[in-house]
Design an enzyme around this catalytic site. Structure first.
Site, PDB file in Angstrom:
ATOM      1  N   ASN A  55       0.816  -1.213   0.000  1.00  0.00           N
ATOM      2  CA  ASN A  55       0.000   0.000   0.000  1.00  0.00           C
ATOM      3  C   ASN A  55       0.855   1.270   0.000  1.00  0.00           C
ATOM      4  OD1 ASN A  55       0.962  -0.132   2.608  1.00  0.00           O
ATOM      5  ND2 ASN A  55      -1.040  -0.411   3.576  1.00  0.00           N
ATOM      6  N   ARG A  99       3.835   7.694  11.351  1.00  0.00           N
ATOM      7  CA  ARG A  99       3.378   7.274  12.665  1.00  0.00           C
ATOM      8  C   ARG A  99       3.215   8.509  13.541  1.00  0.00           C
ATOM      9  NH1 ARG A  99       2.160   3.582  10.205  1.00  0.00           N
ATOM     10  NH2 ARG A  99       2.612   1.355  10.507  1.00  0.00           N
ATOM     11  N   GLN A 110      -4.405   4.078  18.659  1.00  0.00           N
ATOM     12  CA  GLN A 110      -5.378   3.902  17.586  1.00  0.00           C
ATOM     13  C   GLN A 110      -6.372   2.807  17.983  1.00  0.00           C
ATOM     14  OE1 GLN A 110      -3.144   5.445  13.593  1.00  0.00           O
ATOM     15  NE2 GLN A 110      -3.094   3.267  13.913  1.00  0.00           N
ATOM     16  N   HIS A 167      -6.907   6.220  10.249  1.00  0.00           N
ATOM     17  CA  HIS A 167      -5.763   5.617   9.564  1.00  0.00           C
ATOM     18  C   HIS A 167      -6.264   4.812   8.358  1.00  0.00           C
ATOM     19  CE1 HIS A 167      -1.576   3.568  10.175  1.00  0.00           C
ATOM     20  NE2 HIS A 167      -1.779   3.950   8.938  1.00  0.00           N
TER      21      HIS A 167
END
Length: 383
Positions: free
Chosen positions: A146, A284, A313, A332
């Site tokens: 990705n 991050r 998260q 995210h």
């Protein structure tokens, strides 16, 4: 064998029965020629929602036909979570950067049977890599799956901030036509100095996509790019992040999180940036000091911050990044497009096939192996 898989919850309106598009483009190789995942077979249609609980990464039939157990949950946090209860006798853990099951030193100590931890995506810092090395656990992720997805998202966020898109959109949906309010914080990206922190697969892809915008490109990385690549991209190298931020109007962060990058963008470093600069962070969250970002937006030292990553998260409702001024935060999601999901699900299947058949996992997928950093892990992380 028991496989414990942690995925994000299904859509609030239920798992999709139809999709916006009938198909997605088929990609067989990444920009550097590295082949996309090559499992022997898949039990899903690329373009389906695979990263949520009902999607199961398309793994159930594959595992259960071979006599293995698959446990899939989104309940990952706390001592009473499904993840905590199922972990002690799990042989394999699968988790995502987008909905991370934090595999801490304490959890690894409880997981006596655990031998393989797979990241369905890229970025394995939600696993304690040092503890994994000491326990002899192999950690792997789906390199490249990705990277372009995240690069596209970063470019979108840069334009969103500089062009003041979100406030302008809000005027429309609220029934207004307030052009002056929209443009009072809107600029052209053309001619600006744009820098990336980390010029790996994602950082280089961002530079490549920004070149046609007629901007001045800069980067810093512990591994300098070959001279011919610098010349092709028209990018200037900086030996450290401080010299980079002093000259740039926009900074896009693409380095891994480790001890050397945690809280890198603190109040001191941000004070050395041009007033009215922008930061985009799709790497991050803990690379940026949470409160320093809020303060810089409130004082105007930063004109905008866009991030796709948070800590923890998911973040609590009172997380200040939800409410700070001039932000363009998203959950995210940058690396979990339906296009990317087909690749990272296939990559997880490929790794499991190799593991079950005793074949080597691609070196490029490895983060930790045989008690040390390996593959992409040796390039990206420090312990």
């Amino acid at each position: 064998m028991k496989v414990l898989c942690v995925l994000y919850p299904d859509p609030v309106e239920g798992y999709p029965i139809t999709y916006a598009r009938d198909s997605i483009p088929k990609i067989e190789r990444y920009p550097d020629g590295f082949p996309t995942p090559t499992p022997k077979a898949i039990d899903f249609k690329p373009g389906e929602l695979l990263g949520s609980v009902s999607g199961e990464l398309g793994l159930r039939r594959f595992l259960e036909e071979r006599g293995h157990t698959l446990v899939v949950t989104s309940d990952k946090d706390g001592p009473d979570s499904v993840f905590e209860r199922e972990l002690p006798d799990a042989d394999v853990v699968i988790s995502q950067p987008f909905w991370p099951a934090y595999l801490t030193k304490e959890r690894i100590a409880k997981a006596k049977k655990l031998k393989l931890a797979i990241t369905a995506g890229i970025g394995s810092d939600h696993y304690d890599l040092k503890a994994a090395m000491e326990a002899g656990i192999t950690v792997a992720e789906i390199t490249w799956c990705n990277s372009i997805s995240v690069a596209e998202h970063a470019v979108m966020m840069i334009l969103t901030l500089v062009r003041n898109y979100i406030p302008s959109y809000k005027w429309v949906v609220n029934g207004g036509w307030n052009i002056a309010d929209c443009v009072s914080r809107s600029y052209d990206l053309e001619g600006m100095d744009v820098g990336v922190v980390g010029a790996g697969r994602i950082g280089r892809s961002v530079l490549k996509r920004l070149k046609p915008f007629d901007v001045k490109l800069h980067y810093t990385d512990q591994h300098r790019l070959p001279k011919e690549v610098e010349e092709e991209l028209g990018v200037q190298f900086h030996p450290d992040v401080e010299s980079l931020v002093r000259v740039c109007d926009v900074i896009s962060i693409h380095c891994p999180l480790h001890a050397g990058t945690e809280n890198l963008f603190n109040e001191k470093l941000i004070s050395k940036m041009k007033r009215g600069s922008y930061i985009v962070n799709t790497a991050r969250a803990r690379i940026c000091d949470r409160d320093a970002i809020v303060k810089a937006l409130e004082t105007g030292q930063l004109a905008g911050y866009a991030g796709d990553v948070w800590f923890p998260q998911p973040p609590p409702m009172n997380h200040p990044w939800r409410w700070m001024p001039n932000h363009a935060m998203t959950p995210h999601i940058s690396g979990s497009t339906l296009s990317a999901q087909g690749r990272y699900a296939a990559g997880v299947r490929e790794i499991l096939e190799c593991w079950l058949e005793g074949r080597p996992i691609r070196n490029e997928y490895l983060v930790v192996h045989e008690g040390k950093l390996a593959g992409v892990g040796a390039h990206s992380y420090k312990v």
